[in-house]
Structures are given as C-alpha cells and as structure tokens.
Design a protein around this motif. Structure first.
Motif, PDB file in Angstrom:
ATOM      1  N   ARG A  11      38.237  27.024  17.258  1.00  0.00           N
ATOM      2  CA  ARG A  11      38.378  25.675  17.791  1.00  0.00           C
ATOM      3  C   ARG A  11      39.425  25.642  18.908  1.00  0.00           C
ATOM      4  NH1 ARG A  11      39.044  22.375  12.855  1.00  0.00           N
ATOM      5  NH2 ARG A  11      36.999  23.182  12.346  1.00  0.00           N
ATOM      6  N   ARG A  12      40.527  26.342  18.694  1.00  0.00           N
ATOM      7  CA  ARG A  12      41.572  26.418  19.713  1.00  0.00           C
ATOM      8  C   ARG A  12      41.034  27.096  20.971  1.00  0.00           C
ATOM      9  NH1 ARG A  12      45.269  30.038  21.551  1.00  0.00           N
ATOM     10  NH2 ARG A  12      47.273  29.194  22.188  1.00  0.00           N
ATOM     11  N   TYR A  13      40.296  28.186  20.804  1.00  0.00           N
ATOM     12  CA  TYR A  13      39.725  28.899  21.946  1.00  0.00           C
ATOM     13  C   TYR A  13      38.754  27.992  22.707  1.00  0.00           C
ATOM     14  CZ  TYR A  13      36.925  32.161  24.632  1.00  0.00           C
ATOM     15  OH  TYR A  13      36.251  32.778  25.647  1.00  0.00           O
ATOM     16  N   ASN A  14      37.893  27.281  21.987  1.00  0.00           N
ATOM     17  CA  ASN A  14      36.935  26.381  22.641  1.00  0.00           C
ATOM     18  C   ASN A  14      37.643  25.271  23.406  1.00  0.00           C
ATOM     19  OD1 ASN A  14      34.680  27.798  21.796  1.00  0.00           O
ATOM     20  ND2 ASN A  14      34.473  26.613  19.915  1.00  0.00           N
ATOM     21  N   ARG A  15      38.723  24.746  22.845  1.00  0.00           N
ATOM     22  CA  ARG A  15      39.495  23.712  23.525  1.00  0.00           C
ATOM     23  C   ARG A  15      40.096  24.267  24.816  1.00  0.00           C
ATOM     24  NH1 ARG A  15      42.442  21.715  19.450  1.00  0.00           N
ATOM     25  NH2 ARG A  15      44.019  23.302  19.682  1.00  0.00           N
ATOM     26  N   MET A  16      40.600  25.493  24.758  1.00  0.00           N
ATOM     27  CA  MET A  16      41.157  26.119  25.955  1.00  0.00           C
ATOM     28  C   MET A  16      40.066  26.346  27.009  1.00  0.00           C
ATOM     29  SD  MET A  16      43.864  28.799  24.247  1.00  0.00           S
ATOM     30  CE  MET A  16      43.989  29.758  25.725  1.00  0.00           C
ATOM     31  N   GLN A  17      38.865  26.718  26.580  1.00  0.00           N
ATOM     32  CA  GLN A  17      37.762  26.922  27.517  1.00  0.00           C
ATOM     33  C   GLN A  17      37.355  25.614  28.179  1.00  0.00           C
ATOM     34  OE1 GLN A  17      36.412  29.884  28.531  1.00  0.00           O
ATOM     35  NE2 GLN A  17      38.189  30.644  27.415  1.00  0.00           N
ATOM     36  N   ARG A  18      37.298  24.528  27.407  1.00  0.00           N
ATOM     37  CA  ARG A  18      36.967  23.224  27.986  1.00  0.00           C
ATOM     38  C   ARG A  18      38.011  22.826  29.022  1.00  0.00           C
ATOM     39  NH1 ARG A  18      35.803  21.791  22.592  1.00  0.00           N
ATOM     40  NH2 ARG A  18      37.785  20.713  22.446  1.00  0.00           N
ATOM     41  N   PHE A  19      39.263  23.076  28.702  1.00  0.00           N
ATOM     42  CA  PHE A  19      40.332  22.737  29.626  1.00  0.00           C
ATOM     43  C   PHE A  19      40.220  23.589  30.890  1.00  0.00           C
ATOM     44  CE2 PHE A  19      44.765  22.551  31.104  1.00  0.00           C
ATOM     45  CZ  PHE A  19      44.926  21.174  31.124  1.00  0.00           C
ATOM     46  N   GLN A  20      39.880  24.870  30.736  1.00  0.00           N
ATOM     47  CA  GLN A  20      39.710  25.743  31.892  1.00  0.00           C
ATOM     48  C   GLN A  20      38.557  25.254  32.773  1.00  0.00           C
ATOM     49  OE1 GLN A  20      41.572  28.136  33.044  1.00  0.00           O
ATOM     50  NE2 GLN A  20      40.198  28.429  34.772  1.00  0.00           N
ATOM     51  N   ARG A  21      37.452  24.831  32.155  1.00  0.00           N
ATOM     52  CA  ARG A  21      36.321  24.292  32.928  1.00  0.00           C
ATOM     53  C   ARG A  21      36.746  23.035  33.670  1.00  0.00           C
ATOM     54  NH1 ARG A  21      33.393  25.869  28.346  1.00  0.00           N
ATOM     55  NH2 ARG A  21      33.369  23.758  27.534  1.00  0.00           N
ATOM     56  N   PHE A  22      37.551  22.214  33.041  1.00  0.00           N
ATOM     57  CA  PHE A  22      38.068  21.018  33.703  1.00  0.00           C
ATOM     58  C   PHE A  22      38.887  21.405  34.928  1.00  0.00           C
ATOM     59  CE2 PHE A  22      42.116  18.745  34.121  1.00  0.00           C
ATOM     60  CZ  PHE A  22      41.654  17.590  34.730  1.00  0.00           C
ATOM     61  N   LEU A  23      39.764  22.383  34.780  1.00  0.00           N
ATOM     62  CA  LEU A  23      40.588  22.815  35.901  1.00  0.00           C
ATOM     63  C   LEU A  23      39.732  23.370  37.034  1.00  0.00           C
ATOM     64  CD1 LEU A  23      43.566  24.561  34.080  1.00  0.00           C
ATOM     65  CD2 LEU A  23      43.509  22.292  35.108  1.00  0.00           C
ATOM     66  N   GLU A  24      38.732  24.153  36.690  1.00  0.00           N
ATOM     67  CA  GLU A  24      37.854  24.724  37.716  1.00  0.00           C
ATOM     68  C   GLU A  24      37.060  23.629  38.420  1.00  0.00           C
ATOM     69  OE1 GLU A  24      35.599  27.566  35.504  1.00  0.00           O
ATOM     70  OE2 GLU A  24      37.266  28.993  35.432  1.00  0.00           O
ATOM     71  N   ALA A  25      36.637  22.619  37.683  1.00  0.00           N
ATOM     72  CA  ALA A  25      35.869  21.520  38.271  1.00  0.00           C
ATOM     73  C   ALA A  25      36.733  20.703  39.218  1.00  0.00           C
ATOM     74  CB  ALA A  25      35.302  20.620  37.180  1.00  0.00           C
ATOM     75  N   ASN A  26      38.012  20.644  38.983  1.00  0.00           N
ATOM     76  CA  ASN A  26      38.905  19.851  39.825  1.00  0.00           C
ATOM     77  C   ASN A  26      39.474  20.625  40.995  1.00  0.00           C
ATOM     78  OD1 ASN A  26      38.647  17.450  38.569  1.00  0.00           O
ATOM     79  ND2 ASN A  26      40.371  17.744  37.201  1.00  0.00           N
ATOM     80  N   ASP A  27      39.168  21.902  41.119  1.00  0.00           N
ATOM     81  CA  ASP A  27      39.713  22.680  42.230  1.00  0.00           C
ATOM     82  C   ASP A  27      39.287  22.122  43.577  1.00  0.00           C
ATOM     83  OD1 ASP A  27      41.274  24.386  40.840  1.00  0.00           O
ATOM     84  OD2 ASP A  27      39.788  25.994  40.718  1.00  0.00           O
ATOM     85  N   GLY A  28      38.144  21.479  43.658  1.00  0.00           N
ATOM     86  CA  GLY A  28      37.700  20.899  44.920  1.00  0.00           C
ATOM     87  C   GLY A  28      38.527  19.698  45.329  1.00  0.00           C
ATOM     88  N   ARG A  29      39.025  18.937  44.381  1.00  0.00           N
ATOM     89  CA  ARG A  29      39.810  17.735  44.674  1.00  0.00           C
ATOM     90  C   ARG A  29      41.277  18.031  44.870  1.00  0.00           C
ATOM     91  NH1 ARG A  29      39.166  13.604  40.187  1.00  0.00           N
ATOM     92  NH2 ARG A  29      38.036  15.140  39.027  1.00  0.00           N
ATOM     93  N   ASP A  30      41.772  19.071  44.243  1.00  0.00           N
ATOM     94  CA  ASP A  30      43.199  19.319  44.215  1.00  0.00           C
ATOM     95  C   ASP A  30      43.450  20.763  44.622  1.00  0.00           C
ATOM     96  OD1 ASP A  30      45.525  19.841  41.570  1.00  0.00           O
ATOM     97  OD2 ASP A  30      45.918  19.201  43.613  1.00  0.00           O
ATOM     98  N   HIS A  31      44.311  20.982  45.585  1.00  0.00           N
ATOM     99  CA  HIS A  31      44.509  22.319  46.118  1.00  0.00           C
ATOM    100  C   HIS A  31      45.796  22.967  45.646  1.00  0.00           C
ATOM    101  CE1 HIS A  31      41.000  21.827  48.562  1.00  0.00           C
ATOM    102  NE2 HIS A  31      41.470  20.676  49.000  1.00  0.00           N
ATOM    103  N   THR A  32      46.386  22.473  44.586  1.00  0.00           N
ATOM    104  CA  THR A  32      47.583  23.120  44.057  1.00  0.00           C
ATOM    105  C   THR A  32      47.168  24.290  43.194  1.00  0.00           C
ATOM    106  OG1 THR A  32      47.621  21.669  42.148  1.00  0.00           O
ATOM    107  CG2 THR A  32      48.936  20.997  44.053  1.00  0.00           C
ATOM    108  N   SER A  33      48.013  25.299  43.099  1.00  0.00           N
ATOM    109  CA  SER A  33      47.678  26.419  42.227  1.00  0.00           C
ATOM    110  C   SER A  33      48.003  26.030  40.801  1.00  0.00           C
ATOM    111  CB  SER A  33      48.471  27.663  42.624  1.00  0.00           C
ATOM    112  OG  SER A  33      49.837  27.455  42.391  1.00  0.00           O
ATOM    113  N   ARG A  34      47.160  26.512  39.890  1.00  0.00           N
ATOM    114  CA  ARG A  34      47.327  26.145  38.490  1.00  0.00           C
ATOM    115  C   ARG A  34      47.274  27.380  37.618  1.00  0.00           C
ATOM    116  NH1 ARG A  34      43.180  21.101  38.133  1.00  0.00           N
ATOM    117  NH2 ARG A  34      44.127  19.912  39.760  1.00  0.00           N
TER     118      ARG A  34
END
Length: 178
Positions: free
Chosen positions: A72-95
């Motif tokens: 469950r923890r791993y899946n939550r981290m993966q969802r968060f990673q997908r969120f970060l990747e999806a927002n790379d177009g809107r936000d150009h800060t390194s994460r």
C-alpha cells in the motif's frame, strides 16, 4: 499462546512473540525507521479485528499484514510519482522522487516542512496536493485514489492540526516570558 479474553493482552503477547520477526521482514525492503513504523502498525491493526479473541494468529498472518502495508505504501508512492510527472509540464522546478520529503513548486521554510512531517501521511499528502500544489479536490482524489470527501476530510484535519500546533507553539514562549 495463552488464551486471554482481553484484546490488549492478546496483542501484547503477540507483540512480544513476533515483533522482531515482523520487523526483520519489513527491514528487508525498507529503511529502519519505516520498517519499525510498519511493524508497529501491524500490531495496532490487530486491536481493530472484530474476532481477535476467537482467532489463532500466526506469524505468517502478521507478515501478510506487513506485506500488505508495504504494498500500500509503495502504491501510494507510485501515485504521487505519477502526479509529479503529470505536473512537470506546468511547473519547471526540480523535484525529488521521494514523497517522504517536502516536494513542490513552492519554497517552503524548514519549519513548515517539519510541521507537515507531524501529520499522518494521508493528511500530509492532502495538504500538499490541495494547499501547496493548488490542485482541485477532484485532481487530488484521483492522484490519491480516494473519494473527494476523503481528501476534504484529510485536508481539514491536517490544517486543523497545523493550526493547533502553531497556537500551542506560540503560547509556550508567552507563558515563559510572562
């Protein structure tokens, strides 16, 4: 295992017998702090079992609970990673990839990062996504894989805890000085 009818005694007996084995299982794939948290959470969850008194709990059952928590923890981290990747177009800060650290387009003070660390993982994620990142409740719910109402509740509780912590922190110096 002695047959006790007190839930706390049953869990304490199981904890004393199997904690080290559950911790070692968690430690194989997690760092020491997270492994300890998961191992303790396994035994905390036993307190919520309706038929605990009637059940015979084995170490394999406890390890399966730990395995599910790790997944469950791993899946939550993966969802968060997908969120970060999806927002790379809107936000150009390194994460950073690790959601355990403060991530986001905003420059947050170390104090705020520390305060966010006092929240539960769900509350922290909800506050970060909705407040810090400016996502809508619907977007945050999709990222976290939960209903919108759950995101709203987690965000509310998280902000309330932050507000209460801020109030108690500000009161302490006044009482010492006054």
């Amino acid at each position: 295992m002695p047959k006790s009818t007190n839930r706390a005694d049953i869990v304490l007996d199981l904890f004393e017998q199997y904690y080290h084995r559950v911790y070692c299982f968690c430690r194989r794939s997690l760092g020491p702090d997270v492994a300890e948290d998961i191992a303790q959470d396994v035994f905390t969850r036993l307190l919520h079992l309706d038929r605990l008194v009637e059940m015979t709990i084995s170490v394999s059952y406890l390890i399966k609970i730990a395995d599910n928590l790790i997944k469950r923890r791993y899946n939550r981290m993966q969802r968060f990673q997908r969120f970060l990747e999806a927002n790379d177009g809107r936000d150009h800060t390194s994460r950073s990839v690790e959601p355990s650290h403060q991530i986001g387009p905003l420059d947050l003070s170390d104090d705020l990062v520390q305060r966010l660390g006092t929240l539960s993982p769900s509350e922290r994620d909800a506050v970060e996504l909705v407040v810090c990142h400016g996502l809508s409740y619907q977007e945050a719910a999709r990222c976290m894989g939960v209903p919108v109402s759950t995101v709203n509740n987690w965000k509310y509780r998280g902000l309330k805890k932050l507000q209460d912590n801020e109030a108690s922190t500000n009161e302490a110096p006044r009482s010492i000085a006054g």
